[in-house]
Design a protein around this motif. Structure first.
Motif, PDB file in Angstrom:
ATOM      1  N   THR A 157       0.833  -1.205   0.000  1.00  0.00           N
ATOM      2  CA  THR A 157       0.000   0.000   0.000  1.00  0.00           C
ATOM      3  C   THR A 157       0.864   1.249   0.000  1.00  0.00           C
ATOM      4  OG1 THR A 157      -1.759  -1.147   1.190  1.00  0.00           O
ATOM      5  CG2 THR A 157      -1.789   1.262   1.241  1.00  0.00           C
ATOM      6  N   TRP A 158       1.886   1.235   0.824  1.00  0.00           N
ATOM      7  CA  TRP A 158       2.813   2.370   0.893  1.00  0.00           C
ATOM      8  C   TRP A 158       3.497   2.596  -0.453  1.00  0.00           C
ATOM      9  CZ3 TRP A 158       8.301   2.277   0.660  1.00  0.00           C
ATOM     10  CH2 TRP A 158       8.924   3.487   1.006  1.00  0.00           C
ATOM     11  N   LEU A 159       3.954   1.528  -1.088  1.00  0.00           N
ATOM     12  CA  LEU A 159       4.643   1.659  -2.372  1.00  0.00           C
ATOM     13  C   LEU A 159       3.735   2.238  -3.451  1.00  0.00           C
ATOM     14  CD1 LEU A 159       6.707  -1.661  -2.569  1.00  0.00           C
ATOM     15  CD2 LEU A 159       7.622   0.671  -2.557  1.00  0.00           C
ATOM     16  N   VAL A 160       2.517   1.724  -3.542  1.00  0.00           N
ATOM     17  CA  VAL A 160       1.595   2.181  -4.581  1.00  0.00           C
ATOM     18  C   VAL A 160       1.239   3.644  -4.378  1.00  0.00           C
ATOM     19  CG1 VAL A 160      -0.730   1.905  -5.520  1.00  0.00           C
ATOM     20  CG2 VAL A 160       0.668  -0.118  -5.040  1.00  0.00           C
ATOM     21  N   LEU A 161       0.902   4.006  -3.139  1.00  0.00           N
ATOM     22  CA  LEU A 161       0.523   5.392  -2.877  1.00  0.00           C
ATOM     23  C   LEU A 161       1.715   6.336  -2.976  1.00  0.00           C
ATOM     24  CD1 LEU A 161      -2.045   4.973   0.044  1.00  0.00           C
ATOM     25  CD2 LEU A 161      -2.491   5.551  -2.347  1.00  0.00           C
ATOM     26  N   LEU A 162       2.902   5.837  -2.661  1.00  0.00           N
ATOM     27  CA  LEU A 162       4.093   6.678  -2.796  1.00  0.00           C
ATOM     28  C   LEU A 162       4.288   7.096  -4.247  1.00  0.00           C
ATOM     29  CD1 LEU A 162       6.437   7.795  -1.031  1.00  0.00           C
ATOM     30  CD2 LEU A 162       7.786   5.822  -1.777  1.00  0.00           C
ATOM     31  N   ARG A 163       3.872   6.238  -5.166  1.00  0.00           N
ATOM     32  CA  ARG A 163       3.974   6.558  -6.594  1.00  0.00           C
ATOM     33  C   ARG A 163       2.803   7.419  -7.066  1.00  0.00           C
ATOM     34  NH1 ARG A 163       6.301   4.339 -11.295  1.00  0.00           N
ATOM     35  NH2 ARG A 163       5.734   5.767 -12.990  1.00  0.00           N
ATOM     36  N   LEU A 164       1.601   7.122  -6.580  1.00  0.00           N
ATOM     37  CA  LEU A 164       0.397   7.784  -7.103  1.00  0.00           C
ATOM     38  C   LEU A 164      -0.025   9.017  -6.296  1.00  0.00           C
ATOM     39  CD1 LEU A 164      -1.757   4.614  -7.902  1.00  0.00           C
ATOM     40  CD2 LEU A 164      -0.286   5.925  -9.459  1.00  0.00           C
ATOM     41  N   ALA A 165       0.105   8.956  -4.989  1.00  0.00           N
ATOM     42  CA  ALA A 165      -0.337  10.062  -4.113  1.00  0.00           C
ATOM     43  C   ALA A 165       0.582  10.098  -2.895  1.00  0.00           C
ATOM     44  CB  ALA A 165      -1.792   9.868  -3.688  1.00  0.00           C
ATOM     45  N   PRO A 166       1.801  10.629  -3.042  1.00  0.00           N
ATOM     46  CA  PRO A 166       2.814  10.539  -1.977  1.00  0.00           C
ATOM     47  C   PRO A 166       2.350  11.049  -0.621  1.00  0.00           C
ATOM     48  CG  PRO A 166       3.786  11.368  -4.013  1.00  0.00           C
ATOM     49  CD  PRO A 166       2.304  11.320  -4.250  1.00  0.00           C
ATOM     50  N   ARG A 167       1.537  12.080  -0.606  1.00  0.00           N
ATOM     51  CA  ARG A 167       1.091  12.646   0.664  1.00  0.00           C
ATOM     52  C   ARG A 167       0.331  11.618   1.494  1.00  0.00           C
ATOM     53  NH1 ARG A 167      -2.551  17.888   0.227  1.00  0.00           N
ATOM     54  NH2 ARG A 167      -0.573  18.690  -0.591  1.00  0.00           N
ATOM     55  N   TRP A 168      -0.342  10.690   0.826  1.00  0.00           N
ATOM     56  CA  TRP A 168      -1.199   9.739   1.515  1.00  0.00           C
ATOM     57  C   TRP A 168      -0.562   8.360   1.653  1.00  0.00           C
ATOM     58  CZ3 TRP A 168      -4.915  11.978   4.041  1.00  0.00           C
ATOM     59  CH2 TRP A 168      -5.411  13.199   3.569  1.00  0.00           C
ATOM     60  N   ALA A 169       0.718   8.239   1.308  1.00  0.00           N
ATOM     61  CA  ALA A 169       1.369   6.929   1.370  1.00  0.00           C
ATOM     62  C   ALA A 169       1.411   6.395   2.797  1.00  0.00           C
ATOM     63  CB  ALA A 169       2.781   7.014   0.793  1.00  0.00           C
ATOM     64  N   VAL A 170       1.870   7.204   3.731  1.00  0.00           N
ATOM     65  CA  VAL A 170       1.966   6.751   5.127  1.00  0.00           C
ATOM     66  C   VAL A 170       0.582   6.599   5.757  1.00  0.00           C
ATOM     67  CG1 VAL A 170       2.797   7.362   7.426  1.00  0.00           C
ATOM     68  CG2 VAL A 170       4.298   7.611   5.439  1.00  0.00           C
ATOM     69  N   PRO A 171      -0.317   7.589   5.638  1.00  0.00           N
ATOM     70  CA  PRO A 171      -1.660   7.368   6.180  1.00  0.00           C
ATOM     71  C   PRO A 171      -2.338   6.135   5.600  1.00  0.00           C
ATOM     72  CG  PRO A 171      -1.348   9.686   5.702  1.00  0.00           C
ATOM     73  CD  PRO A 171      -0.158   8.971   5.137  1.00  0.00           C
ATOM     74  N   GLY A 172      -2.155   5.895   4.297  1.00  0.00           N
ATOM     75  CA  GLY A 172      -2.758   4.713   3.676  1.00  0.00           C
ATOM     76  C   GLY A 172      -2.203   3.426   4.245  1.00  0.00           C
ATOM     77  N   ALA A 173      -0.879   3.362   4.419  1.00  0.00           N
ATOM     78  CA  ALA A 173      -0.265   2.170   4.993  1.00  0.00           C
ATOM     79  C   ALA A 173      -0.754   1.930   6.416  1.00  0.00           C
ATOM     80  CB  ALA A 173       1.256   2.307   4.961  1.00  0.00           C
ATOM     81  N   LEU A 174      -0.872   3.009   7.203  1.00  0.00           N
ATOM     82  CA  LEU A 174      -1.374   2.872   8.571  1.00  0.00           C
ATOM     83  C   LEU A 174      -2.836   2.424   8.581  1.00  0.00           C
ATOM     84  CD1 LEU A 174       0.264   5.951  10.284  1.00  0.00           C
ATOM     85  CD2 LEU A 174       0.514   3.586  11.011  1.00  0.00           C
ATOM     86  N   ALA A 175      -3.623   2.934   7.647  1.00  0.00           N
ATOM     87  CA  ALA A 175      -5.029   2.531   7.574  1.00  0.00           C
ATOM     88  C   ALA A 175      -5.148   1.039   7.285  1.00  0.00           C
ATOM     89  CB  ALA A 175      -5.746   3.347   6.494  1.00  0.00           C
ATOM     90  N   VAL A 176      -4.328   0.526   6.382  1.00  0.00           N
ATOM     91  CA  VAL A 176      -4.343  -0.901   6.085  1.00  0.00           C
ATOM     92  C   VAL A 176      -3.927  -1.708   7.307  1.00  0.00           C
ATOM     93  CG1 VAL A 176      -3.242  -2.720   4.715  1.00  0.00           C
ATOM     94  CG2 VAL A 176      -3.995  -0.611   3.612  1.00  0.00           C
ATOM     95  N   ALA A 177      -2.871  -1.252   7.996  1.00  0.00           N
ATOM     96  CA  ALA A 177      -2.414  -1.959   9.192  1.00  0.00           C
ATOM     97  C   ALA A 177      -3.503  -1.988  10.266  1.00  0.00           C
ATOM     98  CB  ALA A 177      -1.150  -1.297   9.725  1.00  0.00           C
ATOM     99  N   LEU A 178      -4.134  -0.843  10.500  1.00  0.00           N
ATOM    100  CA  LEU A 178      -5.201  -0.789  11.501  1.00  0.00           C
ATOM    101  C   LEU A 178      -6.405  -1.617  11.085  1.00  0.00           C
ATOM    102  CD1 LEU A 178      -5.010   2.999  12.452  1.00  0.00           C
ATOM    103  CD2 LEU A 178      -4.309   1.060  13.871  1.00  0.00           C
ATOM    104  N   GLY A 179      -6.711  -1.611   9.792  1.00  0.00           N
ATOM    105  CA  GLY A 179      -7.815  -2.418   9.292  1.00  0.00           C
ATOM    106  C   GLY A 179      -7.590  -3.901   9.539  1.00  0.00           C
ATOM    107  N   MET A 180      -6.359  -4.350   9.357  1.00  0.00           N
ATOM    108  CA  MET A 180      -6.050  -5.752   9.615  1.00  0.00           C
ATOM    109  C   MET A 180      -6.194  -6.080  11.090  1.00  0.00           C
ATOM    110  SD  MET A 180      -2.722  -6.142   7.134  1.00  0.00           S
ATOM    111  CE  MET A 180      -2.405  -7.820   7.658  1.00  0.00           C
ATOM    112  N   VAL A 181      -5.832  -5.147  11.959  1.00  0.00           N
ATOM    113  CA  VAL A 181      -5.983  -5.373  13.398  1.00  0.00           C
ATOM    114  C   VAL A 181      -7.455  -5.464  13.765  1.00  0.00           C
ATOM    115  CG1 VAL A 181      -5.521  -4.451  15.693  1.00  0.00           C
ATOM    116  CG2 VAL A 181      -3.813  -4.212  13.888  1.00  0.00           C
ATOM    117  N   VAL A 182      -8.267  -4.539  13.236  1.00  0.00           N
ATOM    118  CA  VAL A 182      -9.703  -4.554  13.523  1.00  0.00           C
ATOM    119  C   VAL A 182     -10.333  -5.864  13.088  1.00  0.00           C
ATOM    120  CG1 VAL A 182     -11.906  -3.486  12.916  1.00  0.00           C
ATOM    121  CG2 VAL A 182      -9.927  -2.044  13.436  1.00  0.00           C
ATOM    122  N   ALA A 183      -9.865  -6.397  11.951  1.00  0.00           N
ATOM    123  CA  ALA A 183     -10.457  -7.621  11.404  1.00  0.00           C
ATOM    124  C   ALA A 183     -10.056  -8.868  12.181  1.00  0.00           C
ATOM    125  CB  ALA A 183     -10.050  -7.772   9.944  1.00  0.00           C
TER     126      ALA A 183
END
Length: 403
Positions: A157-183
């Motif tokens: 997630t971080w890699l893809v967003l770093l290429r497409l929307a760098p500002r959201w790369a870290v927030p996106g990676a954290l969102a995925v990590a938190l989503g996995m924890v919630v699940a």
């Protein structure tokens, strides 16, 4: 006031708050835990930091009508995260936070104190920061090997967003990590309500020298001074002494409930002060107000987020935190090693800081600066004086300290 005149600044402020919070709250929790905080105390610290920096932003923005944004000290949190315990435990760490706030207030009141910070070679200050960050930035590598199924989605997630929307790369990676924890994790809903945990501070010499001083230096050199430079780049003059007084008092007030340090924002400052906050520079202060309100809203989620971090599979949140700090590490390395004449001393500072050693109960960050300064002095003895590195930045701090 027309909708057209406020929409840009309001949205920019929300983005500033969301990005600033999501990019490093995991580092804050890891840092507070490393110096002895319980889960409840770390969550209380995160809540406290959100509130104190929000109140400081509201004061400065409404009083001066400029987009001054504040942040918690992310480099300071990284420093805490690499500290192997504190003599005296969590109460002594809280005492070190109070001392850091006092030093920041003294910098506002006594310009000579700011001059002492500015006198630390920029290359060594950045090398110390790079050494502190390096172990944390190794986490994505080791975690990907140890738990590929859990960590790979975060890294991808971080890699893809770093290429497409760098500002959201870290927030996106954290969102995925938190989503996995919630699940996957079971969390008691009763433990999610925001709450403050008071700790009466105590003081020990090793905590003051090994924690308070490095925390003060890294906060000033890596946050406050660059924060002034960023704002200056957009044509705003930061009220230096008042900003230091506000953040120092906020740090002192927030320390007993777990806040380690607040300061001028550096990287995220550009989101509120730049063109993204609207074409009218005179109205960009609204972005700082919007960011402050956003932090107050996010403060309510601090306990829940801390619970998710605790419940996460070992390595997942550490990997997300390491990814969040990679950009800062790269910048610190580039500045630390830029001057060939300072390179050996900077490299020595870096490796000592990264070593994690503790001597006489004092952590590696302090000894890294000592080693770097000693080696630099030894190597420069008898040599012609070299041109100063980052003179513009140090000059900004020295000039600001007198305004």
């Amino acid at each position: 006031m027309s909708e057209e005149g406020t929409h840009g600044p309001v949205v920019a402020g929300v983005v500033t708050g969301v990005v600033g919070f999501s990019c490093s709250f995991v580092v804050v929790l890891a840092g507070l835990t490393a110096v002895g905080a319980s889960g409840a105390q770390a969550a209380s610290g995160l809540l406290t930091l959100c509130v104190t920096q929000a109140l400081g932003m509201l004061w400065l923005a409404l009083r001066h009508r400029i987009p001054v944004t504040l942040a918690w000290s992310t480099p300071g949190a990284a420093l805490l995260a690499t500290t192997s315990g504190v003599a005296g435990g969590w109460p002594a760490a809280v005492g070190a936070f109070v001392t850091t706030g006092v030093l920041i207030v003294l910098t506002a009141l006594v310009p000579r104190v700011g001059d002492l910070v500015a006198a630390i070679p920029h290359s060594l200050a950045r090398a110390m920061l790079a050494g502190v960050l390096l172990p944390l930035c190794l986490a994505p590598v080791t975690a990907l090997v140890d738990a590929p199924a859990q960590v790979a989605p975060v890294v991808l997630t971080w890699l893809v967003l770093l290429r497409l929307a760098p500002r959201w790369a870290v927030p996106g990676a954290l969102a995925v990590a938190l989503g996995m924890v919630v699940a996957t994790a079971h969390i008691d809903a009763a433990a999610l309500a925001p709450q403050l945990a008071w700790t009466t501070p105590t003081w020990s010499l090793s905590a003051l020298v090994g924690l308070a001083l490095p925390l003060y230096v890294v906060t000033m050199a890596s946050q406050n001074v660059p924060g002034v430079a960023v704002m200056s780049g957009f044509g705003y003059r930061v009220p230096w002494r008042e900003s230091l007084a506000v953040t120092g008092i906020g740090t002192i007030a927030g320390a007993p409930t777990g806040g380690h340090a607040i300061n001028l924002a550096a990287i995220s400052a550009a989101l509120a002060a730049g063109p993204a906050a609207g074409p009218d520079r005179a109205r960009r202060w609204i972005a700082a107000v919007s960011a402050a309100v956003t932090y107050l809203v996010l403060a309510g989620a601090s306990t829940a987020l801390a619970a998710l971090v605790v419940a996460a599979t070992d390595g997942v949140m550490q990997a997300a935190a390491g990814l969040a700090l990679l950009g800062t590490l790269g910048s610190a390395l580039a500045e630390a090693l830029a001057d060939p004449g300072e390179r050996e001393a900077a490299a020595a500072t870096l490796v000592v800081a990264a070593s994690g050693i503790s001597v006489l109960g004092i952590g590696a960050a302090f000894w890294a600066l000592v080693a770097g300064l000693l080696l630099r002095t030894f190597l420069r003895t008898g040599r012609p004086a070299a041109a100063p590195v980052a003179a513009t930045e140090r000059g900004t701090a020295s000039t600001a300290a007198r305004t």
